[in-house]
Design an enzyme around this catalytic site. Structure first.
Site, PDB file in Angstrom:
ATOM      1  N   LYS A  81      54.516  65.663  11.253  1.00  0.00           N
ATOM      2  CA  LYS A  81      54.043  64.323  10.876  1.00  0.00           C
ATOM      3  C   LYS A  81      55.119  63.257  11.076  1.00  0.00           C
ATOM      4  CE  LYS A  81      55.033  64.675   5.880  1.00  0.00           C
ATOM      5  NZ  LYS A  81      56.017  63.577   5.822  1.00  0.00           N
ATOM      6  N   ASP A  82      56.398  63.667  11.162  1.00  0.00           N
ATOM      7  CA  ASP A  82      57.488  62.707  11.357  1.00  0.00           C
ATOM      8  C   ASP A  82      57.734  62.370  12.824  1.00  0.00           C
ATOM      9  OD1 ASP A  82      57.980  62.626   8.621  1.00  0.00           O
ATOM     10  OD2 ASP A  82      59.494  64.206   8.700  1.00  0.00           O
ATOM     11  N   THR A 126      55.838  56.966  -4.915  1.00  0.00           N
ATOM     12  CA  THR A 126      55.539  57.306  -3.527  1.00  0.00           C
ATOM     13  C   THR A 126      56.026  56.172  -2.638  1.00  0.00           C
ATOM     14  OG1 THR A 126      53.827  57.764  -1.862  1.00  0.00           O
ATOM     15  CG2 THR A 126      53.199  56.350  -3.695  1.00  0.00           C
ATOM     16  N   ARG A 130      49.838  55.111   2.939  1.00  0.00           N
ATOM     17  CA  ARG A 130      48.586  55.870   2.889  1.00  0.00           C
ATOM     18  C   ARG A 130      48.295  56.336   1.460  1.00  0.00           C
ATOM     19  NH1 ARG A 130      47.952  61.116   2.390  1.00  0.00           N
ATOM     20  NH2 ARG A 130      50.186  61.450   2.763  1.00  0.00           N
ATOM     21  N   ASN A 150      65.191  63.758  -1.789  1.00  0.00           N
ATOM     22  CA  ASN A 150      64.615  65.074  -1.535  1.00  0.00           C
ATOM     23  C   ASN A 150      63.561  65.424  -2.584  1.00  0.00           C
ATOM     24  OD1 ASN A 150      65.954  66.182  -3.850  1.00  0.00           O
ATOM     25  ND2 ASN A 150      67.813  66.439  -2.629  1.00  0.00           N
ATOM     26  N   THR A 153      64.704  65.784  -6.188  1.00  0.00           N
ATOM     27  CA  THR A 153      64.997  64.491  -6.809  1.00  0.00           C
ATOM     28  C   THR A 153      63.717  63.818  -7.276  1.00  0.00           C
ATOM     29  OG1 THR A 153      66.979  64.171  -5.462  1.00  0.00           O
ATOM     30  CG2 THR A 153      65.976  62.200  -6.403  1.00  0.00           C
TER      31      THR A 153
END
Length: 310
Positions: A81-82, A126, A130, A150, A153
């Site tokens: 997805k990246d 977030t 999306r 990460n 975290t």
């Protein structure tokens, strides 16, 4: 076979993913030395604000790809997805292993088992447009706050009360052995994931025939067909990866069904369509779906986002 070097982001999750691929390769060619080359990326170094405010392409991947192009590594492992939908010149995705869960997960305090259970005005961490749009579409009262760093975290900020909840990918939690931290799995048919979420891409140089042949044995065709269809929608939307777009494809026998949504950041202009076609027509199906989204208001949403960034 020669010593194989795997380029990987230096985050714990990325290293777990790369080590998983190393294990798959060792099962195919026992006795071959396989090492991991850690790469620091701009996305790992920059922890500021919402991720979508950056227009950087390949935020988490370009420096890893450069390691291949500079011959400092032989293959690279990415969260698919990246990866930008336009491939880096000279590189190919030689394999996409079987996909982990594509779903998002809600991580919250004890007793919370759904988005609806969150208290009024709850803070949800977030950095994904999306996710923000879909949260706001369901609950206007929720306050979405930037959440980078990460996976550990992010979970820690929920645990210590800095935020009430976080939305993270199930795949990352599962790969890190943190599935017990999931308060609720958000079904991908309902809370639509990012294109190719949960899938890994194994990349190599396009002229390395030996590795292309080896890596091809790790390719999972049903996964590739589904995630490529999802990325076809993203490509046709002409918006890049940091847009409020969710896409999820399911394959049954010789047909594919693609669900997709786009929304403004407040979740008010929420647009969703679904298309089904024969599997060998998945690209045309994806492109038709993207055109529907754009024609129904998606074009204006993307123009507004570009204007805000400018």
């Amino acid at each position: 076979m020669r010593h194989i070097k795997i380029a990987s982001r230096a985050s714990k999750l990325a290293l777990v993913q790369s080590d998983y691929v190393r294990g798959l390769l060792q099962s195919l060619c026992r006795g071959v030395e396989i090492s991991i080359v850690e790469v620091s990326t701009k996305g790992d170094r920059d922890k500021s604000d919402f991720l979508y405010k950056s227009e950087s392409i390949g935020f988490f991947t370009s420096e890893v790809e450069n390691t291949l192009l500079n011959d400092r590594a032989d293959i690279a492992v990415h969260s698919l997805k990246d990866l930008p939908t336009t491939p880096a010149k000279g590189l190919i995705i030689a394999a996409i292993p079987k996909r982990e869960s594509p779903a998002d997960a809600l991580v919250a305090s004890q007793g919370i088992a759904s988005i609806g259970d969150l208290p009024a005005g709850a803070t949800v961490g977030t950095s994904s447009l999306r996710r923000i749009a879909q949260l706001k579409h369901r609950r206007k009262d929720l306050e979405c706050v930037p959440l980078r760093g990460n996976v550990e975290t992010r979970i820690g900020k929920v645990r210590n009360g800095q935020i009430d909840a976080a939305i993270v990918a199930c795949a990352g939690l599962n790969r890190l052995g943190l599935s017990d931290k999931i308060s609720a799995i958000l079904p991908p048919e309902d809370f639509i994931p990012a294109p190719a979420q949960g899938a890994l891409a194994i990349q190599t140089r396009g002229d390395d025939d030996e590795l292309i042949e080896l890596l091809g044995r790790l390719d999972h065709q049903p996964t590739r067909a589904a995630v490529e269809a999802e990325r076809y929608v993203l490509t046709a939307m002409r918006g890049g990866c940091s847009i409020p777009l969710g896409v999820y494809a399911q394959i049954r026998d010789d047909t594919i069904t693609i669900e997709a949504m786009i929304s403004d950041i407040e979740g008010e202009n929420y647009i969703r369509f679904s298309e089904t076609a024969r599997l060998n027509e998945s690209r045309a199906c994806a492109e038709e779906l993207a055109e529907k989204l754009l024609a129904a208001g998606g074009k204006e949403i993307l123009e507004e986002i570009r204007g805000d960034r400018a």
